[in-house]
Design an enzyme around this catalytic site. Structure first.
Site, mmCIF file in Angstrom:
data_model
loop_
_atom_site.group_PDB
_atom_site.id
_atom_site.type_symbol
_atom_site.label_atom_id
_atom_site.label_comp_id
_atom_site.label_asym_id
_atom_site.label_seq_id
_atom_site.Cartn_x
_atom_site.Cartn_y
_atom_site.Cartn_z
ATOM 1 N N GLY A 489 -87.471 79.480 44.138
ATOM 2 C CA GLY A 489 -88.593 79.824 43.296
ATOM 3 C C GLY A 489 -88.169 80.221 41.896
ATOM 4 O O GLY A 489 -88.982 80.288 40.989
ATOM 5 N N SER A 492 -84.040 77.073 39.582
ATOM 6 C CA SER A 492 -82.684 76.574 39.309
ATOM 7 C C SER A 492 -82.631 75.057 39.281
ATOM 8 O O SER A 492 -81.887 74.483 38.475
ATOM 9 C CB SER A 492 -81.689 77.133 40.335
ATOM 10 N N ARG A 531 -76.332 84.554 39.428
ATOM 11 C CA ARG A 531 -75.086 83.892 39.063
ATOM 12 C C ARG A 531 -75.248 82.399 38.801
ATOM 13 O O ARG A 531 -74.390 81.776 38.187
ATOM 14 C CB ARG A 531 -74.020 84.112 40.147
ATOM 15 N N ALA A 711 -76.218 80.398 27.800
ATOM 16 C CA ALA A 711 -77.133 81.058 28.741
ATOM 17 C C ALA A 711 -76.397 81.926 29.756
ATOM 18 O O ALA A 711 -75.192 81.790 29.957
ATOM 19 C CB ALA A 711 -77.945 80.003 29.483
ATOM 20 N N LYS A 712 -77.153 82.835 30.355
ATOM 21 C CA LYS A 712 -76.669 83.573 31.527
ATOM 22 C C LYS A 712 -77.866 83.903 32.404
ATOM 23 O O LYS A 712 -79.001 83.621 32.047
ATOM 24 C CB LYS A 712 -75.915 84.828 31.096
ATOM 25 N N VAL A 714 -80.807 85.739 34.854
ATOM 26 C CA VAL A 714 -81.914 86.618 34.459
ATOM 27 C C VAL A 714 -82.779 87.063 35.639
ATOM 28 O O VAL A 714 -83.662 87.886 35.485
ATOM 29 C CB VAL A 714 -82.790 85.908 33.394
ATOM 30 N N GLY A 715 -82.501 86.583 36.837
ATOM 31 C CA GLY A 715 -83.414 86.834 37.958
ATOM 32 C C GLY A 715 -83.603 88.299 38.304
ATOM 33 O O GLY A 715 -84.622 88.678 38.875
ATOM 34 N N GLU A 716 -82.624 89.134 37.969
ATOM 35 C CA GLU A 716 -82.701 90.533 38.366
ATOM 36 C C GLU A 716 -82.983 91.486 37.209
ATOM 37 O O GLU A 716 -83.366 92.634 37.433
ATOM 38 C CB GLU A 716 -81.358 90.954 38.991
#
Lengths: 757, 159, 289
Positions: A489, A492, A531, A711-712, A714-716
């Site tokens: 969701g 990715s 990650r 980029a890095k 961001v989900g958390e």
């Protein structure tokens, strides 16, 4: 479709709708839930009713006698397939089915296999077990010294490089104690103008993905195929192969779409059980948990955090952190949560003297693992509440106090790793500016008081972990990317397609993403800890570059001049005389990492990148009832460059709203180890009426210089600041401080009453 | 076969069908027998809305509906919405607004949004929230869902 | 939940006959939303479910009585009650309460009779309907009787209905001159079961409260009327002072209980606040004409 045609650059940074959007809105997306195969048996798990006990007997006869029941299986039967049936990512501590002991209520003890799920459910009711009850331990602080020992012996798994230091011990509930010593905190405390000490606690909660956990194993000739709702297909394959003593290539793991994960579906959950059952009965076996059963399977750590700080001339000069993590009956990934979060326990502040003890404990609760933040939300809750209390006590504006102490670029963080590309101050400034922090604030009238609060946090990434990707360019120039990253969701698939598209100069929509199938897709450590964008993003970019380089070489080998306009399709045709052939690009990525020194916990390189997030809220407190209403919420994060701004924005919003539930009301309640609210009727998650009246999500301008296209992950990030921001705002509104989550209306009401005296 | 089973006939997405159904079977499981997976059980308590279907044009929780009771009735699932090959306005609005993440709850929200707009073609935000309060999204795409419903209402309004 | 029989009586009398057995595994089934939950979790294992849906045609009508009150067939769905023009006119507090009652899908199938007969103290309709002076008509093997809704509940998930008895109608007296309000309080998510429900109805004559009904639910073991609060209100001016005194009386009188939604002590404080607010809202809403 999918024919490669040149596109101007700019695939990265485009708000492409999710590639699978159409399947999702039409109800046609594939989930393991949908998979039915011929000859499949349904299963239902018989679970322990005691928190800690020795199994005396299990009576399965009545269940076996029920018409339609194929077989009932216990832990002893599992041993005929796997003699040592213990699994886990950190310790091999979890039996496929309970053996000798049960360690939490809800632990799987036996399984019914039947032709019909309703029959399996009925048969489970007919199983009985007798236990000799042992003294349980439920509290993480008590577990340190408790006479009750959950595991007599600990066996480290030795799977992951960052957990290589785990040691086997006897007669302790301590699974891991991470220690960091930097400078001299005691000297700092002695020399301080002020010393502050507080204790904060968080409660146990559950991920509750709406697609409950589900796995299906299909036995083949000396092989096994597992369809599973997993965030880590590569790990599942490795761990199942290890249990069976097989080479990896005999185990095939497939993951379609996931109906939410949030850390619940990590490492190995139901897979070992269905694998053993399928091999035992030589038939496909499916196990679908109910929402209730998920609560017995994996949870978020409850925690206790004792934090002590010294202040001299407005600066934080020393900080001692003691964090106790309630890991439940099986370690799962708790040791990593304990260590990784331990790195940043003092918060995003520049502090000379630091002492950290972060301790993972076994208790007789359902196991705890990763949940959207890997322990960071628990820490930020404590250190940002603490920070606010200090600022208030010193009479310094909380934002100003943070600015005075903030960890700036180039400065060493507690572990000794220098900060790089971490826009901590920019995140703080962004929120403060959006909130007009320096301007007067309407404090409400009558019985309704208003307040506002800010909190910021940061996180080290999971390192060192590996991702491998393949980009395959076909004879007509269309292409696919093969990867074992799971789209649960977070988007990715779309982000990875954008990276391929950007690198090859094609349209994102024309890149096909091949979902995890370990027979086909290469290794990825797991989809966790924000990650994927960084690690898999790098691997995908390298794979696409590899493919592009081979296309260039192909053109040269065909005698075409450099910079030729021939597309891949023409190149293949020229080479093979027809539409044929492949170009296969491979990329693999592992960041550098230095393990912390065992004595000091220090390391010059604990993470390849930092995640930074913060939240500001404006709230209203009904002083007559204690109800808190969030009028406005601003979330901001540094995620480098946004690959897909729209998806990023929904990640920020979704993470913050999930944490809002954990902050205000989600709570697993217990009666002697039994969860008393394991259903949506009684375990409430945020609904549409619970979201703030206004919510804003800001992507702070930044670049991760070593990240794929800057980029890095961001989900958390937007989970970090929510809980303390709200507690700080409550304090601002009504002058009371809550130190235990959830921040229920009753706890607010009681605090207001207590203050009045 | 269970002695309490019974042959039922009903209309499924416009086509007459029949099935042999045990008394305990719920409607979600019945639909699975027809390879329809858009309505799915999640909470099993009628609280999350993932199993939303229409029975005789009325939205119900499939997980709380006994399959035998749809005998003689008309059942409509999310799979009917794009039978023409075109997405409905609501579906397209959900895509354009990014109103989902994992997608597991999405068919339920889409079905409920259709029902809301049938009954109230121009709902305000409170009306949207009230109507969708019985659907849960763990990814918390609520702000985007509210925007998508408003956007769908705009698209459906006669010019 | 396997192995039960779903039977479809053709008449109410046939249903009553089927239910007139000394067997708790035989139960009536209408909307089924509550019973299905109990069956799915194994709390209730039926042998026979007597499905009442086939009787809908005769027992689901909503009508205005000659006295200006309402008669609602027990099989009327909550949605049909919510949207009934008659209900909106006669008792507008009902549709207002419905907006946040369970959810749309539950309201679409749950029946008003089953909602009351279930005896769940967390339901919204029992306090609302009882504050309006509502009663149920009940038919059973021994004939027909009328029970005021405030007297329908005998305990936690218990009612005074006896073997084979079914609710056939809900009746409300005329509400002319009465002002009503229902407030509920949730303490976890907004869509949680209520921690407290307060329904009040007032008859105000020349600025003075002639009569009132104050009902509390969810925070108490069963639906409870609060006569001491009503006594304070009787004859008082419909103003802040009387409202505050009534709220204190309510808090002193109600026996609240502890549960996961809050302690008894806290619920008592909530009750004080919500009685005050509900009375205020009823006064602001004004009387039904």
């Amino acid at each position: 479709m999918n024919v490669m045609r040149p596109m101007p650059a700019g695939q990265v940074g485009r708000s492409v709708p999710r590639l699978e959007a159409r399947q999702k809105v039409t109800g046609r997306a594939d989930y393991v839930h949908n998979v039915v195969v011929p000859g499949m048996l349904y299963t239902k798990v018989f679970r322990s009713t005691v928190a800690h006990g020795r199994i005396l007997s299990i009576d399965t006869s009545a269940a076996e006698a029920l018409e339609g029941v194929y077989r009932v299986v216990t832990g002893e039967d599992i041993k005929t397939i796997v003699p040592e049936p213990y699994y886990g990512p950190a310790f091999h501590d979890q039996p496929v089915l309970a053996l000798e002991k049960v360690r939490h209520v809800g632990e799987p003890v036996a399984v019914v296999l039947a032709e019909d799920p309703y029959i399996a459910a009925e048969a489970v009711q007919l199983i009985t077990a007798e236990y000799e009850e042992l003294e349980p331990v439920f509290d993480e602080v008590e577990a340190v010294t408790s006479k009750a020992v959950v595991h007599e012996v600990l066996r480290p798994a030795g799977t992951f490089p960052d957990l290589k230091h785990l040691v086997g011990r006897r007669d302790t509930n301590v699974a891991l104690d991470y220690q960091l010593r930097r400078g001299d905190v005691d000297a700092a405390f002695a020399a301080a103008d002020h010393v502050f000490e507080h204790e904060f606690r968080t409660q146990q909660t559950m991920h509750t993905p709406l697609e409950p956990m589900v796995s299906l194993a299909i036995p083949g000739h000396e092989s096994l195929t597992i369809h599973t709702a997993s965030q880590s297909p590569s790990f599942v394959r490795i761990e199942i192969a290890r249990l069976l003593g097989w080479p990896e290539n005999r185990v095939r793991v497939l993951v379609p779409h996931l109906g939410g994960g949030f850390g619940a579906k990590l490492y190995i959950k139901l897979e070992a059980l269905v694998a053993c059952l399928a091999l035992l009965v030589r038939r496909p076996v499916k196990l679908s948990l109910t929402m209730e059963e998920q609560f017995y399977t994996i949870t978020k750590h409850a925690s206790t955090f004792r934090i002590k700080s010294s202040i001299k001339n407005g600066k934080i000069t020393g900080r001692r952190c003691e964090v106790f993590w309630n890991g439940g009956a099986y370690a799962d990934i708790g040791p990593r949560v304990t260590q990784k979060s331990g790195f940043t326990a003092p918060g995003p502040y520049d502090i000379e003297n630091v002492s950290i003890d972060s301790v993972a404990l076994y208790t007789n609760r359902p196991p705890a693992g990763a949940l959207r933040g890997f322990g960071i939300p628990q820490l930020v809750w404590a250190y940002e509440s603490h920070t606010d209390l200090i600022a208030r006590d010193l009479g310094i504006d909380p934002v100003e106090f943070r600015r005075n102490n903030i960890l700036r670029e180039g400065r060493e963080q507690a572990t000794g790793t220098a900060m790089k590309d971490a826009a901590i101050e920019a995140v703080l400034d962004d929120i403060a500016q959006k909130m007009d922090w320096s301007k007067p604030f309407d404090r409400g009238t009558g019985t309704v008081k208003r307040g506002r609060g800010i909190a910021i946090g940061f996180k080290a990434s999971i390192s060192p972990t590996t991702s491998v990707a393949i980009v395959n360019v076909y004879g007509d120039g269309s292409c696919s990317v093969y990867l074992s990253t799971v789209d649960m969701g977070q988007g990715s698939d779309t982000a990875m397609a954008q990276i391929v598209a950007e690198t090859l100069g094609i349209e994102t929509e024309n890149v096909k993403v091949i979902h995890p199938d370990t027979d086909v897709t290469p290794y990825d450590m797991a989809t966790l800890g924000s990650r994927s964008t960084f690690h898999m993003g790098h691997a995908v970019k390298l794979a696409a570059q590899h493919a592009r380089d081979q296309l260039t070489e192909l053109a040269a080998s065909l005698g075409l001049p450099a910079g030729t306009n021939y597309g891949p399709k023409e190149l293949f045709k020229k080479k093979y005389g027809m539409q044929a052939g492949n170009i296969v690009g491979v990329g693999s990525y592992i960041p550098e990492y230095t393990s912390p020194a065992p004595e000091t916990g220090l390391s010059a390189n604990v993470t390849p990148f930092w995640m930074v997030g913060g939240t500001g809220v404006e709230i209203e407190v009904d002083t007559e009832t204690g109800h808190v209403k969030i009028l406005r919420m601003i979330n901001a994060a540094d995620l480098g460059r946004a690959l897909n701004p729209k998806v990023v924005e929904t990640q920020l919003s979704g993470a913050a709203l999930m944490q809002l539930g954990f902050t205000l009301f989600e709570n697993m309640e217990y009666d002697n180890g039994q969860v008393t609210n394991a259903s949506f009727a009684d375990y409430k998650i945020p609904g549409i009426h619970d979201i703030p009246a206004r919510i804003e999500n800001d992507i702070v301008e930044a670049e991760q210089t070593n990240g794929p296209y800057g980029a890095k992950g961001v989900g958390e990030s937007a989970t970090f600041g929510v809980s303390p921001a709200i507690a700080n705002a409550i304090h601002d509104a009504v002058g009371v401080r809550l130190t235990e989550m959830p921040l229920t209306p009753e706890s607010v009401f009681r605090a207001i009453r207590a203050k009045k005296g | 076969m269970d002695s309490t089973s019974r042959q039922i006939r009903f209309t499924l997405n416009g086509r007459p069908v029949s099935a042999r159904v045990e008394s305990h079977l719920d409607l979600v499981d019945l639909l699975r027998r027809f390879d329809l997976f858009g309505a799915r059980e999640s909470c099993g308590q009628g609280l999350c809305g993932c199993c939303t279907v229409l029975v005789d044009g009325v939205a119900v929780s499939g997980c709380l509906t006994l399959a035998q009771l749809v005998d003689g009735k008309s059942v409509t699932t999310v799979e009917s919405l794009d039978e023409s090959g075109e997405l409905s306005h609501v579906q397209q609005a959900f895509i354009d607004e990014g109103a989902f993440q994992c997608g597991f709850c999405t068919p339920g929200f889409v079905m409920m949004a259709h029902e809301l707009l049938k009954q109230n073609p121009d709902p305000n935000e409170t009306e949207i929230r009230d109507y969708l309060a019985g659907n849960l999204c763990r990814c918390a795409a609520y702000p985007e869902i509210i925007r998508a419903v408003r956007s769908a209402a705009d698209r459906m309004r006669p010019a | 939940m396997r192995g039960f029989e779903l039977v479809h009586p053709a008449s109410l009398d046939e249903a009553i006959k089927l239910l007139d057995v000394d067997d708790p595994t035989v139960r009536p089934f209408s909307g089924g939303t509550a019973l299905m939950l109990m069956m799915k979790t194994g709390v209730f294992q039926p042998s026979i479910l007597v499905h009442l849906g086939g009787l809908e045609a005769e027992h689901a009508a909503v009508a205005v009585t000659p006295e200006g009150g309402l008669r609602i067939g027990a099989l009327a769905t909550l949605t049909s009650v919510e949207h009934s023009a008659e209900v909106v006119r006669v008792a507008p507090v009902i549709p207002r309460a419905m907006k946040r009652l369970a959810n749309v899908r539950v309201r679409n199938v749950a029946r008003i009779g089953g909602n009351l007969a279930h005896g769940d103290p967390h339901m919204d309709l029992p306090p609302v309907l009882s504050s309006l002076g509502g009663a149920v008509t009940v038919r059973g093997p021994g004939g027909t009787r009328s029970i005021p809704i405030e007297g329908l509940f005998s305990g936690y998930y218990e009612t005074v209905l006896t073997r084979g008895e079914l609710i056939t109608d809900v009746t409300l007296p005329s509400q002319r001159g009465w002002a009503s309000a229902y407030l509920k309080c949730t303490t976890r998510s907004a869509d949680d079961w209520p921690t407290l429900g307060v329904a009040v109805s007032l008859k105000v004559t020349d600025g003075a409260i002639a009569e009132s009904r104050v009902m509390v639910s969810a925070a108490t073991e069963k639906l409870t009327r609060l006569p001491s609060a009503e006594a304070v209100l009787k004859g008082a001016n419909a103003g802040e002072d009387a409202v505050a005194r009534a709220a204190d009386a309510a808090a002193a009188e109600a026996e609240t209980i502890d549960d996961a939604r809050g302690s008894a002590e806290y619920k008592t404080e909530l009750l004080r606040v919500y009685v005050k607010r509900a009375l205020g809202e009823a006064i602001r809403n004004g009387a039904v004409q």
